[in-house]
Design a protein around this motif. Structure first.
Motif, short mmCIF file in Angstrom:
data_model
loop_
_atom_site.label_atom_id
_atom_site.label_comp_id
_atom_site.label_asym_id
_atom_site.label_seq_id
_atom_site.Cartn_x
_atom_site.Cartn_y
_atom_site.Cartn_z
N ALA A 32 -50.57 32.14 15.26
CA ALA A 32 -49.82 30.90 15.47
C ALA A 32 -50.80 29.73 15.51
N ILE A 33 -50.28 28.55 15.15
CA ILE A 33 -51.09 27.34 15.18
C ILE A 33 -50.22 26.20 15.71
N SER A 34 -50.83 25.35 16.53
CA SER A 34 -50.09 24.25 17.12
C SER A 34 -49.82 23.14 16.10
N TYR B 108 -54.15 34.59 17.99
CA TYR B 108 -54.09 35.73 17.08
C TYR B 108 -53.72 37.01 17.81
N ALA B 109 -53.03 37.87 17.10
CA ALA B 109 -52.84 39.22 17.61
C ALA B 109 -54.20 39.92 17.64
N LYS C 192 -57.65 39.59 15.07
CA LYS C 192 -58.62 38.64 15.60
C LYS C 192 -59.99 38.88 14.99
N GLY C 193 -60.61 37.80 14.52
CA GLY C 193 -61.92 37.91 13.89
C GLY C 193 -61.87 38.16 12.40
N ARG C 194 -60.70 38.53 11.89
CA ARG C 194 -60.55 38.79 10.45
C ARG C 194 -59.65 37.77 9.77
N PHE C 195 -58.65 37.29 10.48
CA PHE C 195 -57.68 36.35 9.91
C PHE C 195 -57.91 34.97 10.52
N THR C 196 -57.66 33.93 9.72
CA THR C 196 -57.77 32.56 10.20
C THR C 196 -56.56 31.77 9.74
N TRP D 16 -51.87 27.86 5.95
CA TRP D 16 -52.50 28.98 5.26
C TRP D 16 -52.90 30.05 6.27
N MET D 17 -53.11 31.23 5.75
CA MET D 17 -53.74 32.27 6.54
C MET D 17 -54.75 32.98 5.66
N GLN D 18 -56.00 32.80 5.98
CA GLN D 18 -57.07 33.48 5.28
C GLN D 18 -57.24 34.86 5.91
N MET D 19 -57.17 35.89 5.08
CA MET D 19 -57.25 37.26 5.57
C MET D 19 -58.46 37.93 4.95
N ASN D 20 -59.43 38.27 5.77
CA ASN D 20 -60.65 38.91 5.32
C ASN D 20 -60.75 40.32 5.88
N SER D 21 -61.62 41.10 5.30
CA SER D 21 -61.86 42.49 5.76
C SER D 21 -60.54 43.24 5.90
N LEU D 22 -59.72 43.14 4.89
CA LEU D 22 -58.39 43.74 4.95
C LEU D 22 -58.45 45.25 5.05
N LYS D 23 -57.51 45.80 5.77
CA LYS D 23 -57.41 47.24 6.00
C LYS D 23 -56.07 47.75 5.47
N PRO D 24 -55.98 49.01 5.14
CA PRO D 24 -54.68 49.55 4.69
C PRO D 24 -53.56 49.30 5.71
N GLU D 25 -53.88 49.29 6.97
CA GLU D 25 -52.85 49.06 7.99
C GLU D 25 -52.37 47.61 8.03
N ASP D 26 -52.99 46.73 7.27
CA ASP D 26 -52.51 45.36 7.15
C ASP D 26 -51.39 45.26 6.11
#
Length: 122
Positions: free
Chosen positions: A50-52, A60-61, A65-69, A80-90
């Motif tokens: 969420a963002i204000s 962040y959930a 945390k630490g992977r998405f911005t 926007w949501m930048q998603m890095n270091s994506l995992k199959p569970e994403d």
């Protein structure tokens, strides 16, 4: 008429990145907080970030945390949501939503997009 449209989903390998966009129209974008949620197959929809209104606060959930911005530009009526270091569970359908409150509660969001599919292969 309020319109919320997500884009940027797709198929990516584990460890890769994606950037989701959320464009809103028909309302005063800067008056709303933004949130991202996701729903994996067979699971309930869950809060992601969420963002204000001003963008000065983000939350962040733990799972992302630490992977998405999350970010926003009120002049462009876009988040926007930048998603890095994506995992199959994403892997999930990702939704953006607008709320008049800064909240992680799904029922606190008034306007929703149609969702965009993110698939992360192992």
């Amino acid at each position: 008429q309020v319109q919320v449209v997500e884009s940027g989903g797709g198929l990516v390998q584990a460890g890769g990145s994606l950037r989701l966009s959320c464009a809103a129209a028909g309302l005063t974008f800067s008056m709303y907080c933004m949130g991202w949620f996701r729903q994996a197959p067979g699971k309930e929809r869950e809060f992601v970030a969420a963002i204000s209104r001003s963008g000065g606060l983000t939350y962040y959930a733990d799972s992302v945390k630490g992977r998405f911005t999350i970010s926003r530009d009120n002049a462009e009526n876009t988040a926007w949501m930048q998603m890095n270091s994506l995992k199959p569970e994403d892997t999930a359908v990702y939704y953006c939503a607008l709320s008049s409150r800064y909240t992680t509660a799904e029922n606190g969001y008034e306007y929703w997009g149609q969702g965009t599919q993110v698939t992360v292969s192992s």
